[in-house]
Design an enzyme around this catalytic site. Structure first.
Site, mmCIF file in Angstrom:
data_model
loop_
_atom_site.group_PDB
_atom_site.id
_atom_site.type_symbol
_atom_site.label_atom_id
_atom_site.label_comp_id
_atom_site.label_asym_id
_atom_site.label_seq_id
_atom_site.Cartn_x
_atom_site.Cartn_y
_atom_site.Cartn_z
ATOM 1 N N MET A 95 30.146 -59.986 42.546
ATOM 2 C CA MET A 95 30.795 -60.373 41.292
ATOM 3 C C MET A 95 31.787 -61.513 41.546
ATOM 4 O O MET A 95 32.688 -61.758 40.735
ATOM 5 C CB MET A 95 31.487 -59.165 40.652
ATOM 6 C CG MET A 95 30.484 -58.063 40.307
ATOM 7 S SD MET A 95 31.007 -57.025 38.946
ATOM 8 C CE MET A 95 32.438 -56.238 39.655
ATOM 9 N N HIS A 147 32.546 -59.722 51.323
ATOM 10 C CA HIS A 147 31.328 -60.363 50.825
ATOM 11 C C HIS A 147 30.718 -61.264 51.911
ATOM 12 O O HIS A 147 29.503 -61.308 52.098
ATOM 13 C CB HIS A 147 31.632 -61.270 49.631
ATOM 14 C CG HIS A 147 32.233 -60.570 48.445
ATOM 15 N ND1 HIS A 147 33.510 -60.814 48.011
ATOM 16 C CD2 HIS A 147 31.714 -59.655 47.586
ATOM 17 C CE1 HIS A 147 33.756 -60.085 46.932
ATOM 18 N NE2 HIS A 147 32.688 -59.364 46.651
ATOM 19 N N SER A 171 38.015 -57.694 45.691
ATOM 20 C CA SER A 171 38.408 -58.801 44.810
ATOM 21 C C SER A 171 39.644 -58.403 44.013
ATOM 22 O O SER A 171 40.492 -59.234 43.695
ATOM 23 C CB SER A 171 37.265 -59.135 43.851
ATOM 24 O OG SER A 171 36.116 -59.493 44.587
HETATM 25 P P1 AMP Z 1 31.578 -56.815 44.389
HETATM 26 O O1 AMP Z 1 31.718 -58.293 44.262
HETATM 27 O O2 AMP Z 1 32.900 -56.105 44.453
HETATM 28 O O3 AMP Z 1 30.611 -56.214 43.398
HETATM 29 O O4 AMP Z 1 30.931 -56.558 45.806
HETATM 30 C C1 AMP Z 1 29.720 -57.135 46.185
HETATM 31 C C2 AMP Z 1 29.224 -56.495 47.454
HETATM 32 O O5 AMP Z 1 30.191 -56.665 48.487
HETATM 33 C C3 AMP Z 1 29.037 -54.984 47.298
HETATM 34 O O6 AMP Z 1 27.868 -54.588 47.988
HETATM 35 C C4 AMP Z 1 30.266 -54.423 47.951
HETATM 36 O O7 AMP Z 1 30.102 -53.116 48.473
HETATM 37 C C5 AMP Z 1 30.506 -55.427 49.058
HETATM 38 N N1 AMP Z 1 31.907 -55.366 49.482
HETATM 39 C C6 AMP Z 1 33.003 -55.468 48.699
HETATM 40 N N2 AMP Z 1 34.125 -55.308 49.427
HETATM 41 C C7 AMP Z 1 33.725 -55.081 50.697
HETATM 42 C C8 AMP Z 1 34.412 -54.835 51.933
HETATM 43 N N3 AMP Z 1 35.723 -54.774 51.998
HETATM 44 N N4 AMP Z 1 33.672 -54.655 53.041
HETATM 45 C C9 AMP Z 1 32.315 -54.698 52.987
HETATM 46 N N5 AMP Z 1 31.607 -54.940 51.869
HETATM 47 C C10 AMP Z 1 32.299 -55.122 50.735
#
Ligand code: AMP
Length: 288
Positions: free
Chosen positions: A30, A37, A187
């Site tokens: 996102m 990410h 984020s």
């Molecule tokens: P999001 O943008 O929050 O939807 O996250 C996108 C992807 O990044 C998802 O698969 C999350 O699980 C992964 N993600 C977000 N934060 C972390 C983190 N701190 N460590 C590892 N993966 C992450």
């Protein structure tokens, strides 16, 4: 790096890559990119011929009253970071394209979404997640898609969906990336008021306390829950959304730690909702 904003163009590109027999890694996000990410993107770049990252703040997974409007959006910086780690294509559709009028289809994983975030945010959250991920997988057609263990329930739900609906894709789940002090990168961390930031560690500390207690052979889930709650709620800036000790396969609550469990929690601090989790059993692991 190519930026594709149109679904039909992304589909045409996917078709081309399939004909070329390129291995295609996909990292759905996102945006408001951070090292979490980027760790997924780096892994994809390492393992695939082509890496596609989507940046789409998915309105369908935000429930009424949640932070869709205030969710951080840092498009220019995202592009720069994606390019730096070697992403080949950024797919950036509009909400209008992803959710055209007269749509009436959603995807729901039933059991795994009942507990944890599904319970606290409502069933609609995961219907929003699985529907958008199903659409993205159909549009991008990757050979492997990368998800973070940070969203442990989401990763499990997606794995279930992919098996149940026969998506021809491998799901790769990558470790949680943390700040130096242990806070899981998110984020949403950008929205934590600066004066409250050190106190955002409460959840992480509570989870670590649970792990320490298990190391000291406390296996009763209620005792662990009580001690973790007391720790987390010591600080009156923290609201506890949920804390559960569950089976990592079913996400059902357990009474006793007699195998690896997932301890997962969500707190609110300064109006920002943060989640974190830890996998631990009677034999460890004692560190992440
Ligand atoms: P999001 O943008 O929050 O939807 O996250 C996108 C992807 O990044 C998802 O698969 C999350 O699980 C992964 N993600 C977000 N934060 C972390 C983190 N701190 N460590 C590892 N993966 C992450």
């Amino acid at each position: 790096m190519e930026i594709i904003e149109d679904i039909a163009k992304m589909q045409a590109k996917a078709e081309e890559l399939i004909i070329e027999k390129a291995t295609r890694g996909f990292v759905p996000t996102m945006g408001a990119l951070h090292e979490g990410h980027l760790s997924l993107a780096r892994r994809s770049v390492e393992e695939n011929g082509v890496t596609i990252m989507s940046v789409f703040v998915n309105p369908a997974q935000f429930m009424p009253g949640e932070d869709y409007d205030s969710y951080p959006r840092t498009w220019d910086e995202d592009l720069h970071l994606a390019e730096e780690v070697g992403v080949d294509i950024v797919f950036h559709p509009t909400a209008g394209q992803m959710y055209p009028p007269r749509r009436q289809t959603t995807v729901q994983v039933h059991e795994l979404t009942k507990n944890l975030c599904g319970m606290s945010r409502g069933l609609g959250h995961f219907i929003g997640v699985t529907t958008v991920v199903a659409k993205l997988l159909n549009i991008v057609r990757p050979t492997t898609a990368y998800f973070g263990q940070k969203d442990a329930q989401q990763a499990l739900v997606i794995q279930r969906m992919v098996i149940d609906l026969n998506f021809p894709v491998k799901i790769s789940v990558c470790p949680i990336v943390r700040e130096d002090d242990g806070l899981a990168l998110s984020s949403r961390n950008r929205n934590i008021p600066a004066d409250l930031r050190p106190r955002a560690l409460a959840l992480r500390e509570g989870l670590s306390l649970g792990r320490e207690m298990i190391r000291n052979r406390v296996y009763d889930a209620q005792s662990l829950f009580n001690a973790m709650c007391v720790h987390i709620l010591r600080d009156d800036a923290i609201e506890l959304d949920y804390l559960h000790i569950v089976s990592p396969e079913t996400l059902d609550d357990v009474d006793k730690v007699d195998d690896i469990v997932l301890i997962a929690g969500a707190i609110k601090i300064g109006g920002v909702r943060l989640i974190d989790n830890i996998l631990v059993g009677p034999g460890g692991p004692w560190e992440d």
